[in-house]
Structure formats: C-alpha cells, structure tokens
Design a protein around this motif. Structure first.
Motif, PDB file in Angstrom:
ATOM      1  N   LEU A  75      -1.640  22.907  37.301  1.00  0.00           N
ATOM      2  CA  LEU A  75      -0.325  22.354  36.966  1.00  0.00           C
ATOM      3  C   LEU A  75      -0.367  21.391  35.780  1.00  0.00           C
ATOM      4  CD1 LEU A  75       0.833  21.745  40.635  1.00  0.00           C
ATOM      5  CD2 LEU A  75       1.475  23.637  39.129  1.00  0.00           C
ATOM      6  N   HIS A  76      -1.529  21.218  35.199  1.00  0.00           N
ATOM      7  CA  HIS A  76      -1.675  20.280  34.081  1.00  0.00           C
ATOM      8  C   HIS A  76      -2.636  20.923  33.081  1.00  0.00           C
ATOM      9  CE1 HIS A  76      -2.365  15.781  32.815  1.00  0.00           C
ATOM     10  NE2 HIS A  76      -2.389  16.605  31.779  1.00  0.00           N
ATOM     11  N   VAL A  77      -2.086  21.599  32.068  1.00  0.00           N
ATOM     12  CA  VAL A  77      -2.889  22.432  31.172  1.00  0.00           C
ATOM     13  C   VAL A  77      -2.443  22.244  29.710  1.00  0.00           C
ATOM     14  CG1 VAL A  77      -3.598  24.780  30.619  1.00  0.00           C
ATOM     15  CG2 VAL A  77      -3.114  24.167  33.007  1.00  0.00           C
ATOM     16  N   HIS A  78      -3.402  21.962  28.850  1.00  0.00           N
ATOM     17  CA  HIS A  78      -3.128  21.849  27.405  1.00  0.00           C
ATOM     18  C   HIS A  78      -3.660  23.084  26.689  1.00  0.00           C
ATOM     19  CE1 HIS A  78      -1.913  17.640  27.716  1.00  0.00           C
ATOM     20  NE2 HIS A  78      -2.840  17.564  28.650  1.00  0.00           N
ATOM     21  N   THR A  79      -2.939  23.518  25.670  1.00  0.00           N
ATOM     22  CA  THR A  79      -3.346  24.696  24.903  1.00  0.00           C
ATOM     23  C   THR A  79      -3.512  24.298  23.436  1.00  0.00           C
ATOM     24  OG1 THR A  79      -1.146  25.376  24.196  1.00  0.00           O
ATOM     25  CG2 THR A  79      -1.849  26.044  26.421  1.00  0.00           C
ATOM     26  N   ASP A 101       1.780  20.951  27.299  1.00  0.00           N
ATOM     27  CA  ASP A 101       1.262  20.362  26.069  1.00  0.00           C
ATOM     28  C   ASP A 101       1.885  18.997  25.818  1.00  0.00           C
ATOM     29  OD1 ASP A 101      -0.692  22.169  25.010  1.00  0.00           O
ATOM     30  OD2 ASP A 101       0.941  23.627  24.871  1.00  0.00           O
ATOM     31  N   HIS A 102       1.228  18.236  24.968  1.00  0.00           N
ATOM     32  CA  HIS A 102       1.671  16.872  24.707  1.00  0.00           C
ATOM     33  C   HIS A 102       3.008  16.831  23.969  1.00  0.00           C
ATOM     34  CE1 HIS A 102      -1.812  14.755  26.075  1.00  0.00           C
ATOM     35  NE2 HIS A 102      -2.625  15.473  25.317  1.00  0.00           N
ATOM     36  N   GLY A 103       4.032  16.360  24.674  1.00  0.00           N
ATOM     37  CA  GLY A 103       5.294  16.038  23.998  1.00  0.00           C
ATOM     38  C   GLY A 103       6.031  17.186  23.367  1.00  0.00           C
ATOM     39  N   MET A 121       5.633  20.072  30.284  1.00  0.00           N
ATOM     40  CA  MET A 121       5.296  19.248  29.121  1.00  0.00           C
ATOM     41  C   MET A 121       4.679  17.963  29.652  1.00  0.00           C
ATOM     42  SD  MET A 121       7.998  17.808  26.291  1.00  0.00           S
ATOM     43  CE  MET A 121       9.096  16.838  27.339  1.00  0.00           C
ATOM     44  N   GLU A 122       3.658  17.462  28.958  1.00  0.00           N
ATOM     45  CA  GLU A 122       3.157  16.137  29.311  1.00  0.00           C
ATOM     46  C   GLU A 122       3.792  15.170  28.320  1.00  0.00           C
ATOM     47  OE1 GLU A 122      -1.101  15.445  29.321  1.00  0.00           O
ATOM     48  OE2 GLU A 122      -0.825  13.668  30.568  1.00  0.00           O
ATOM     49  N   ALA A 123       4.761  14.415  28.808  1.00  0.00           N
ATOM     50  CA  ALA A 123       5.547  13.570  27.909  1.00  0.00           C
ATOM     51  C   ALA A 123       4.978  12.156  27.868  1.00  0.00           C
ATOM     52  CB  ALA A 123       6.991  13.515  28.399  1.00  0.00           C
ATOM     53  N   ASN A 163      -6.639  19.500  36.948  1.00  0.00           N
ATOM     54  CA  ASN A 163      -7.918  19.374  36.233  1.00  0.00           C
ATOM     55  C   ASN A 163      -7.723  18.986  34.768  1.00  0.00           C
ATOM     56  OD1 ASN A 163     -10.773  19.543  36.757  1.00  0.00           O
ATOM     57  ND2 ASN A 163     -10.782  21.153  35.185  1.00  0.00           N
ATOM     58  N   ASP A 164      -6.490  18.644  34.379  1.00  0.00           N
ATOM     59  CA  ASP A 164      -6.201  18.241  32.990  1.00  0.00           C
ATOM     60  C   ASP A 164      -6.927  19.156  31.986  1.00  0.00           C
ATOM     61  OD1 ASP A 164      -5.103  16.862  30.919  1.00  0.00           O
ATOM     62  OD2 ASP A 164      -5.944  14.896  31.428  1.00  0.00           O
ATOM     63  N   VAL A 165      -6.605  20.445  32.081  1.00  0.00           N
ATOM     64  CA  VAL A 165      -7.338  21.463  31.316  1.00  0.00           C
ATOM     65  C   VAL A 165      -7.059  21.347  29.808  1.00  0.00           C
ATOM     66  CG1 VAL A 165      -7.657  23.939  30.992  1.00  0.00           C
ATOM     67  CG2 VAL A 165      -7.192  23.021  33.292  1.00  0.00           C
ATOM     68  N   HIS A 166      -8.149  21.419  29.004  1.00  0.00           N
ATOM     69  CA  HIS A 166      -8.002  21.404  27.544  1.00  0.00           C
ATOM     70  C   HIS A 166      -8.698  22.570  26.867  1.00  0.00           C
ATOM     71  CE1 HIS A 166      -6.647  17.283  28.230  1.00  0.00           C
ATOM     72  NE2 HIS A 166      -6.275  17.213  26.960  1.00  0.00           N
ATOM     73  N   TYR A 167      -9.568  23.267  27.614  1.00  0.00           N
ATOM     74  CA  TYR A 167     -10.301  24.387  27.006  1.00  0.00           C
ATOM     75  C   TYR A 167     -10.708  25.374  28.078  1.00  0.00           C
ATOM     76  CZ  TYR A 167     -13.715  20.712  28.061  1.00  0.00           C
ATOM     77  OH  TYR A 167     -14.409  19.698  28.668  1.00  0.00           O
TER      78      TYR A 167
HETATM   79 ZN   LIG Z   1      -3.151  15.919  29.864  1.00  0.00          ZN
END
Ligand SMILES: [Zn+2]
Ligand SMILES: [Zn+2]
Length: 1003
Positions: free
Chosen positions: A7-11, A41-43, A66-68, A183-187
């Motif tokens: 539920l918390h994923v950055h691309t 994604d951030h903002g 979105m992670e605001a 897991n605050d995914v970034h990769y």
């Molecule tokens: Zn994050």
C-alpha cells in the motif's frame, strides 16, 4: 496461501526517488504473490494510470494513491472509489504548487483512505520523540477528517520505523484504529538498493560519501513478496498488520473505465452539421458533379457518424478554418488524415484523396474502432494564436497542454553517476562526449536494443575503459539501471487536449496548468488530443508567397519547369528533398511529376535503400529493368510505381484486387504485417490465399504473392503522409523557381543561424545578390531590395530580440550620433553592428565609428536622462565629432563580417590573393579558398574525429571531407576565416577528399 497487499510504493514517477518501473512492478507482483498494489509517488500521480493499466493486464488490483506532504510531514492517501479518485486528482493538482494543508485535505477527504506514512509522517515523527500526546492528537485530527474506518496506523519493519512499531501499535489500539504493514517500496529487488542511493544522491546534488546525503539506512525498500513480508522476524509479532493490508485493499474498490473519448459538444446536431458542411465543401471544391466523389463522401460520412466522430471532425475544421481566415498558414495535410475526403471538403486538408490515391480506411477503419487523429501543421509564427483561439472557444478550464516526463538518458545517467562517485568531470566528459544527448534508433536491430547499450556503441573508449577498470564498469552498470528514471516535467511539443468537462475532471494538473498525465494517459483518461505542430517551412512558404502575392494552395502541381529544377543536385531549400543524399537520388530518379516527388519522399529511407527497392524503382522508371506484375489483377494497383510496392495503400489495394478484401479488412492486414504477430499473420495468410483462389488465382502463386507483399510491407510507407509532404516540396520548389530572390529572403529569415551560411552560399551560386545589413533599411527579417536580398537584423550575431524593436522603431537615422541616441542600443550591440558594416551608410570608416562609441553613449545617456526628467536639455551639449582612426587593415573588415554574419558580404578574402582566380574546383586536385565552416564528427566504431569542411572563394563553395588520419594532422590549422589550399581527389560519389592542406599565401 500467503497473501499481501503493498500500500506504499514509489515508482520512477517519484522523480529521482524511486526506480521501480510499472511493467517490472506488475510482473513481480504476479511472481511474488502480491494480490493488490498501490502507487503512492511523492506529491503527484504521473504514474497512476501506467501502473493501473500494467497491473490490470496481469490481473493484480491497482490502487491509486499519493504520498503527500501535509505541511512538513508525509501522509499516504489511497483512493477508495471514484469520488476518492476525483479528490486525489484535485489534491495532486494543489500539491503541484507546494505541500498541502490539513484543511486542503479535509475539503477533499471523501473516498480516501489515509495511512500515517514513514518516519517523516507526523504521527511516527511524534512517536519517535516520545511525544505520545502529540501523536494522539494528530491521529484524532486524521480521524475527524477521514473517519475512523479510513485511517490506518502504518507499521514498517525496517529502518527508523522498526523500533517504533510497538508504540505505534499501542497507539492504534488505544484509538481503536487498524495497524497496517507497508514496506515503503522504492525499487524492485534488494540488489537495487545501491542504485537507489546513487539516485537519491543525484537528486540531492551530493556525492555518495557526503555526510549530508540523506539515504536509506538498509537495503530493505524493495518490492518484497508476500512470503518475504511474512518472513520478516519482527512481522511475527504484528500478524494483524499484515492481514489488514488485504482489508484496506478490499476497501479500495476504484474501477476506471479507460479509453473512452469525451469530446465537447460542437453543435446541437453534430451529424447533420457535418453532413451539411461536407456537402457544402464538395460543392465549393466543384466536385459535386462527380458521382465517385459523392459516393465516397456519403460512405465516409456514414462511417464517421456511426463511429461517433462527427464532433471530432467539426472541432478540427473549426480551428483550421479559423487559422486560415486569420492568416495563419496551415499545412496541406499530413499523415493518414489526408486520406479522408470529408476532411478535404471541410478544409482540414488540402489535397484531393481520390486524385492522389489515398484511402479513408487508413485513417478511420470501420472494422477497427479507434480514435481518429489529425496531425495539423501550422506556421510556427501563428501556432500559438490558434491554440489561444481554442482556449477562448472551449474555455481555459477545458483546454490544456500536455506534460511529458523527461527521463534520465544514458549520457546524463553516466555523467550523473560518475559525479556522485567522485570521478572528475573532465575525465568522464571526455568519454561521454561522443554520445548524443538523445539517442534515436536508426535500424530495426537498434530499436530492439536497450537504449543504454545503443548509446555505448557511440563510446568505444568508455567501453574499453570499463573492460579494464572495475570502477568504470560499476558506473556503467549503475547508469544502465537508472536510465529511464523520471527527472522532471517537460511540455509536449504540439499536444493540446480538449475536454467536455474541465480537464481537471480527467487528469491532475501541473503548477502551470498542463495535464500531469502524459500523452498516452490523457487519452486513456478520456481527453482527446489535438496536435498543433509548428513547421518552419510553412513560415517560409507563407512569407515568400505573401511577398509575391501568390496563393500557393491554387498551384496546379504539374509545371514541368519546376520538376526540371529538381533534377540536378541543387535542391537547397526544397522541403524534404534538399539533403545531399536526397538531392543525389533526384539526379538518378529524374522527377517529372508530382507522383515522383511522393515516391522520392517515401523511398529515401534506410529500409527501401538497403533492400534495393529504391534502385529497382529507379531502374524500372527509366526502362532499365523490366516492369512485371505478379498477376494481372494487381496491375492497376502497382502501375504507377512500375510494379513495385512503395506504399502501404498499395498493400491494401493488392489485397482488395487479388483476394477480395474490403479496404477495412485490408487495413487490418496491413497492421498485422506491420506488427508481425505470428498468430494474426497465420490467419491473414489463410484468408488471403482463400480469397485469391476464389478469384481464380493459383494457390501456390497466391502464397508467393502474400509472402512478397509481407516482405515489402515492412518497407512500404504511408502514401497520405508522403503526398502531404510532397505538396509542400512542390510549393517550395515552385517559389524557388519563379521567385528565387523573395524565396531566398524568406528562407534566410526563418532558418537557424547554423544553416544560414550554407543557404547564402547556395543562393549566391544561383545568382542571388546580397546587400549587407543597414541600420536604416534592414528589418528583422531579410528583405528584397532592388532585386537583391537585404540582410536581416535577426541574422547578426550579438544582436538580441530586445535590440530589434527599438532599433527598427527609430528608423531612419540622420547620422551616426542620431542612431546611437535614438536606437538606445548598448555599446557591444553598437560595435557588433558597426563591425559587420551596418553603419556604413553614415560614410565613416568602421574603425572611427567603433572608436566613437564611448562618446556617443554619453550623448545617448544624457538624452535619456533629459527625457526622464522632462527637461529639454541638461545644458551639456556633447560635441558630435567622430574620433579619427585609421581604417582597419585589409581583410579585417571581412573577418568581422564572417564572424558576425556567418559569411562575407562586401568582398571576399580569396580575391585578395594576388588577384588571380583560385585553382580548379571541378575534378581538380587543388582548391584554394577560405575555410568558412568546420563541422566535426566522430567515427562511431573508433571514436576518432573527422570533419566536413566548407571552403569558398568569391563565387563558389565546396565541401571537403577530412578523414580521421588527415584530420588528426591538420585539425589545428583548419581555422575558420583562414585562406587555405587543399590538395585531394574526388571520390566515386563526387565528394572532395582532402589529403593535404597548406596556407594559400605561402605558395
Ligand atoms: Zn514513501
Ligand atoms: Zn514517506
């Protein structure tokens, strides 16, 4: 079975803070047992639809979020339903201008689910400093805004969040809220952690070992699988948090219906309006008397109306006709749209599709529902006014320009990674110099390569270094990983969307009102894209045809003398066929009619050249090769290309004539051939052969013909596209032939500085006379004056746009002092003008005027002060007397002209050499002239430099090639402006290959 929802994923859309790509993410979710996955994604939400579609394709539930930044802290927001998605877009639009406030969020909280985010979130941050009261009060505010069912307390089992988990869980229990694991995914994988740190360093502008660098404390921020999440030791104590991810995923029930165009209503009854406009157009084009035209028009109208695109046609004809009525030149039509007779009748296009054998089905196929897409070209100078008109007509909120996501290219990635890893700039710069900033594949093989590997083929030295230096190998590996990450937003060149509702109903917006979804995604979201492309050749045609009072749209396209001018290799300035290679091809082809230009445009491409299609076409045209047809049934389709297949339309015609395809069906065949999908091709082959056999064609022959068109279709070209271009080619050739001087003036006005010198030399060789710049008569652009071309002010180096308006407004000037006073130019601009002879009309030598600039500027300043203070005079009269100075030495003035104008105007240094005409130019081994241009390139395979050098005398110019060995020897002496003697030979292609070079005056 173990299950988990991320539920918390950055691309990659988190702008250099994530390198997870939507496709890889989707595949990994399937492999790793992830049933639902969010994108946060951030903002901003640039990647939302990409991820949604990629996940949908593999059967994984996509959750948009979105992670605001809320003030100074993070908050993850997820859309539960359509209303939540609306609110999320609205918040992303606000976020584009900066962090949100909680009251922003409160206004748009319905349909959203909130997670308390990472250690940068307000709640965890308070817990970290043991301020439980504050943590509790923030949490309660979130509950007030979203409701207790829609707030989750986020737990992460890595980094600074891990030690906070027990306290956060305790807090959640006390408030009656769910805990939710993320897991605050970034990769993608654990091994990508280093690349992530490098990426974060690039983003923060720090070196990797810089203590100020903020980076992840552990390599845990990857897309862990469901089992991986359950296997985390700490997670054993928080089973509920793992299970709750599925509960939250279940709350998120957003389903998007993508790809449905939603156009504004143009008229009450659009179908009827389209009918009436189209038939009216048929009459005004005087084609209504012809039954073929009437039938085709009725058929097209029927298809357009059935598919629901009447409004689309009406919108396009409206702005195209507005443009024409307001003096903005519009292209004759380009791309498949030129195949539509309705478009021709509405004035959207300007070439008759029946005369030019263009098919409607290539544009709108009744057997395949897709959105039509007209590419409309406008003169660059008028493009914005058309966009402004569209904004005015449909309303600011309904129209938007489209953002693009600029990504890290291979070259930038290598340089950025190297910088972060402490490699000196000068060192890496030397290695990457040969790599183009943007890489475009030129062959099919290149298309299939990873863009990074393709880039490496330009930099053999770098590859060699990486082969022996582990540090360099490491840099390249990281740069390859990071190539393609989004770095910033850009603007799409010509794309504008128009929506029935305000565009924010379809897409989040950027801070300046562009769509934050890119070109593909705005269309998926329901907006319709219109391409407003600026084409500078249209400006040239427009300026030249206005100057001579001709409407080029009325030209008949069949004047033999115009074609005759295209038969030598002097096609400079002619649209599409002016390149040296194309010009040379015209010498062989000997174009004599419009179809020949269309064929030239279609055939002069790598595929047809390499496969021999081009050579066959030329040989057959000139009777050197026998014209044959595989079957009498296809003769009509291939007759005008001497039995060869040049156009995609011919592939369709062959299928129609031989195998009984409808044109719609034939378009599907053409597409299938283009995409080379084995299964589809198999079905098409059977259909084709059966159809041909039913027409009495032998089965073996039918199969052979199918195989051969399958081969040629790979190289064939869209005839509509080529024909549209060819119209502009003809218009430029016509203007150049009949009105050489005004055409040259227009061309020089529009072309870039880089190309001007070349055009001046060509025009001069064709007999055009030039007058130098003159501050009293020169305008911004080049003008025709007494049968010659007067130099334009735009083409003087060191003179900016800001200088031009006051200078021109003040014309004419009585004398030098009057000029300095009223033109209000600065000293450098004045000196630049004097140096190129623009002030010669005041009858002083250039050296004296240059020496007087300082004094004249005092006069200028006093006049300005006087006008500001409202006084007539300050009482300090400056004496208007020129400083005496000896004229510049011979050759000096010419050198300044070359520097300031890119060419000589008042004379030529070659004629200063003992008065003799320089040596032989044609066929000779020796050439004397001035070097006016050195264009340096590198041999791709070896990285060595070679150069294309232009040398000229007073009335001729020539290009000489300096291959690597020769160039290495004489690189230093090849200086622009220097008079030189070259010794060399003509190669088979007629190019002069230099072998030796020496100073001419040394002979
Ligand atoms: Zn994050
Ligand atoms: Zn965060």
């Amino acid at each position: 079975m173990t299950d988990f929802a991320h539920l918390h994923v950055h691309t990659i859309y988190s702008f250099l803070d994530g390198h997870l790509r939507p496709d890889a993410m989707a595949r990994a979710c399937v492999e790793r047992g992830i049933s639902a996955c969010a994108v946060t994604d951030h903002g901003h939400m640039g990647g939302a639809l990409r991820v949604y579609k990629a996940l949908k394709d593999v059967g994984v539930k996509g959750i948009l979020g979105m992670e605001a930044w809320i003030g100074t802290g993070h908050l993850v927001l997820l859309a539960r339903d359509l209303q939540g998605y609306d609110n999320l877009r609205a918040l992303a639009t606000t976020h584009a201008r900066g962090p949100l406030s909680l009251s922003n969020v409160a206004d748009h909280a319905r349909g959203l689910y909130a997670l308390t985010a990472c250690v940068l979130g307000h709640v965890p941050a308070a817990v970290q400093v043991r301020d439980m009261d504050r943590a509790r009060s923030v949490l309660r505010r979130l509950v007030t805004v979203f409701g207790a069912d829609n707030v989750g307390v986020e737990l992460q089992f890595h980094g600074p969040m891990a030690p906070l988990a027990p306290a956060l869980a305790e807090l959640a229990r006390g408030e009656g809220l769910d805990v939710v694991a993320t897991n605050d995914v970034h990769y993608l994988d654990a091994k990508d952690a280093e690349a992530q740190n490098v990426l974060m360093a690039i983003r923060q502008g720090h070196r990797l070992r810089d203590p100020r660098l903020f980076q992840h404390p552990s390599p845990d921020y990857w897309l862990k699988g469901a089992q991986d999440m359950h296997d985390i030791p700490q997670a054993q104590f928080f089973q509920l948090a793992l299970a709750n991810t599925l509960k939250v995923a279940d709350k998120c029930q957003l389903k998007l219906d993508l790809g449905k165009p939603d156009l504004p209503q143009f008229a009450d009854d659009e179908n009827q309006t389209l009918d009436s406009y189209a038939f009216h157009g048929l009459v005004s084009r005087a084609l209504d008397v012809n039954d073929d035209y009437r039938r085709r028009l009725e058929y097209e109208l029927d298809v357009i109306k059935t598919m629901g695109y009447a409004g689309y046609y009406l919108i396009v004809q409206d702005f195209v006709n507005w443009a024409r009525a307001h003096g903005v030149a519009v292209g004759p039509g380009r791309g498949s749209g030129a195949g539509s007779l309705v478009a021709y009748c509405l004035g959207i296009t300007d070439l008759d599709p029946i005369v030019h054998k263009l098919f409607f089905e290539r544009f709108l196929n009744p057997e395949r529902v897709s959105m039509p897409d007209f590419d409309i070209d406008f003169a660059q100078g008028g493009r914005q006014s058309v966009i402004d008109y569209v904004v005015g007509k449909y309303g600011q909120e309904h129209v938007g320009q489209i953002a693009t996501y600029m990504t890290l290219g291979p070259k930038a990635a290598i340089k950025d990674v190297a910088r972060v890893l402490d490699v000196p700039f000068s060192e890496i710069n030397e290695y990457t110099r040969a790599i183009p900033p943007t890489i475009r594949p030129k062959t099919l093989e290149e298309e299939e390569m990873h863009v990074f590997d393709l880039a490496m083929s330009y930099a053999p030295d770098l590859v060699a270094r990486a082969g022996e230096d582990a540090g360099y190998a490491h840099i390249l590996a990281l740069a390859r990983d990071l190539t393609g990450c989004c770095r910033q937003l850009g603007k799409h060149a010509g794309g504008v969307v128009i929506g029935r509702r305000p565009i924010v109903d379809y897409t989040p917006l950027t801070d300046d009102g562009r769509t934050a979804y890119d070109m593909k995604d705005v269309e998926a979201a329901g907006l319709v894209k219109f391409d407003f492309l600026g084409v500078k050749t249209l400006d040239v045609v427009d300026i030249a045809s206005r100057a001579v009072g001709v409407d080029v749209r009325t030209l008949s396209l069949d004047e033999p003398a115009v074609y005759a001018t295209l038969q030598d290799d002097k096609n400079w300035g002619v649209f599409q066929i002016e390149s040296p290679g194309m010009s040379r091809m015209c010498v062989d082809l000997v174009p004599t009619c419009f179809d020949d230009i269309v064929a030239a445009v279609a055939l002069y491409r790598p595929g047809p050249k390499e496969s021999g299609m081009l050579a066959d076409f030329i040989a057959r045209k000139h009777g050197r090769q026998k014209v044959t047809y595989p079957h009498p049934l296809v003769e009509a389709a291939l007759k005008d290309t001497w039995g060869t297949i040049v156009y995609q339309e011919q592939v369709m015609q062959v299928a129609q004539a031989l195998a009984g395809y409808t044109l719609g069906g034939a378009d599907l065949l053409r597409r299938a051939m283009g995409k080379k999908i084995a299964k589809e091709m198999h079905a098409q082959r059977a259909k084709f052969v059966d159809g041909a056999v039913a027409n009495g064609v032998d089965k073996t022959l039918a199969t052979e013909i199918f195989n051969s068109i399958e081969f040629f279709s790979g190289y064939s070209f869209n005839r509509s596209h080529a024909a549209g271009y060819a119209v502009i080619s003809y218009q430029t050739a016509w203007l150049k032939y009949h009105h050489l001087v005004p055409f040259t003036a227009a061309l020089l006005t529009i072309e870039d500085q880089d190309d001007r010198g070349r055009y001046v030399r060509e025009a001069r060789a064709a007999g055009v006379k030039f007058l130098g710049p003159d501050v009293n008569v020169s305008r911004a652009g080049f003008l025709v004056e007494d049968g010659a071309v007067r130099w334009g002010l735009v083409a003087i180096k060191g003179l900016g746009d800001a200088h031009l308006a006051p200078l021109i407004a003040g014309q004419p000037y009585a004398d030098f002092f009057d000029f300095v006073r009223r033109s209000a130019l600065d000293g450098q601009a004045l000196k630049n003008l004097i140096a190129v002879g623009a002030c010669d009309r005041f009858h002083h030598n250039r050296a004296s005027m240059t020496a007087t600039v300082a004094a004249a500027l005092i006069d200028q300043r006093q006049t300005q002060l006087a006008s500001v203070s409202g006084q007539m005079s300050m009482g300090l009269e400056v004496e208007h007397r020129l400083v005496d100075a000896d004229p510049w030495p011979e050759g000096q003035e010419l050198e300044f002209e070359l520097k300031g104008l890119g060419t000589y105007v008042t004379g030529h240094p070659a004629s200063l050499v003992d008065g003799t005409t320089p040596a032989t130019w044609d066929g000779g081994r020796e050439v004397t002239g001035v070097i006016v241009d050195v264009f340096e390139r590198r041999v791709r395979a070896t990285g060595r430099k070679w150069a294309r050098v232009t040398i000229e005398d007073a009335d001729k110019h020539m290009v000489a090639l300096f291959f690597a060995d020769v160039y290495a020897e004489c690189e230093k002496v090849l200086v622009v402006g220097r008079l030189m003697r070259l010794i060399g030979y003509r190669n088979d292609e007629g190019a002069f290959v230099a072998l030796e070079v020496s100073d001419a005056d040394l002979k």
